[in-house]
Design a protein around this motif. Structure first.
Motif, short mmCIF file in Angstrom:
data_model
loop_
_atom_site.label_atom_id
_atom_site.label_comp_id
_atom_site.label_asym_id
_atom_site.label_seq_id
_atom_site.Cartn_x
_atom_site.Cartn_y
_atom_site.Cartn_z
N TYR A 73 0.85 -1.20 0.00
CA TYR A 73 0.00 0.00 0.00
C TYR A 73 0.88 1.24 0.00
CZ TYR A 73 -3.96 2.96 1.14
OH TYR A 73 -4.95 3.91 1.10
N ASP A 86 0.64 5.48 0.39
CA ASP A 86 -0.26 6.55 0.79
C ASP A 86 0.21 7.91 0.29
OD1 ASP A 86 1.86 6.91 2.54
OD2 ASP A 86 0.61 7.08 4.32
N HIS A 135 3.71 7.33 -5.33
CA HIS A 135 3.82 5.86 -5.31
C HIS A 135 5.27 5.41 -5.26
CE1 HIS A 135 -0.33 6.37 -6.47
NE2 HIS A 135 0.06 6.96 -7.56
N SER A 151 -3.45 7.66 -3.24
CA SER A 151 -3.10 6.37 -2.65
C SER A 151 -3.13 5.29 -3.72
CB SER A 151 -4.10 6.00 -1.55
OG SER A 151 -4.11 6.97 -0.53
N ASN A 177 -2.79 11.15 4.21
CA ASN A 177 -2.78 11.52 2.80
C ASN A 177 -2.04 12.83 2.53
OD1 ASN A 177 -4.82 13.48 3.24
ND2 ASN A 177 -6.43 12.08 2.62
N MET A 209 -2.05 5.53 8.20
CA MET A 209 -1.68 6.22 6.96
C MET A 209 -2.01 7.70 7.09
SD MET A 209 -0.63 3.83 5.00
CE MET A 209 -0.38 2.28 5.82
#
Length: 189
Positions: free
Chosen positions: A115, A117, A121, A159, A140, A138
């Motif tokens: 994953y 966040d 990426h 995300s 953002n 997490m």
């Protein structure tokens, strides 16, 4: 049409005042209190399809991966904090938390999930080591991005979930089409 509900709490002072009778104008006052509850929302997930063949195995540096990019809204704090969990109805083996079920072979194909966040990426925020129950904190705003202030991140993504199959797993698998549904759940921390 939005409907607002006012509630009085025991012991809360009522600050409203009445105006005085006057021949020209009269003014009264009232306090207005608004509570915004913590909220989270995930949107814009895309399905992932991977095709693994000899050319893919020979050129993929150990695994074949696919990415679903999406928006996570959170108003919990200035960082846009939230918890995330990934679950699947098919459990993996050999240290893999997830698997895909074969359509005709009756076997499973182990997969992993990472994953991110942030919109870039470029750094894994969490690699899920178990199927469900692995809530990871997490935010953002990681990577310098602004906290999402709309439910769709103004049409952008902040995300992503990467799903991959290691070459050793793909080579051990029988020829088949493997599938499952991963559920990504975001929640208030």
């Amino acid at each position: 049409m939005a409907v607002a509900t006012a509630a009085l709490t025991a012991g809360m002072a009522n600050a409203a005042t009445d105006g005085a009778l006057d021949g020209a104008a009269s003014s009264g006052t009232l306090d207005v209190n608004v509570t915004v509850a913590p909220m989270v929302k995930i949107s814009g997930l895309d399905d992932i399809t991977l095709n693994i063949d000899a050319a893919t195995i020979n050129s993929n540096f150990g695994s074949t991966r696919g990415l679903s990019q999406f928006c996570v809204f959170s108003n919990v704090d200035a960082l846009g904090s939230y918890n995330v969990d990934v679950t699947s109805p098919v459990f993996g083996a050999n240290g893999n938390p997830f698997a895909l079920a074969g359509a005709t072979s009756g076997t499973n194909l182990n997969v992993f999930a990472s994953y991110y966040d942030n919109a870039a990426h470029n750094s894994v925020a969490a690699t899920f080591q178990q199927n469900g129950g692995a809530l990871d904190a997490m935010e953002n705003t990681r990577g310098g991005q602004a906290r999402a202030t709309t439910l769709d991140c103004n049409g952008s993504d902040n995300s992503s979930l990467q799903v991959g199959v290691r070459n050793s797993e793909a080579l051990a698998a029988l020829a088949d089409t493997y599938s499952s549904t991963l559920t990504v759940t975001v929640s208030v921390p």
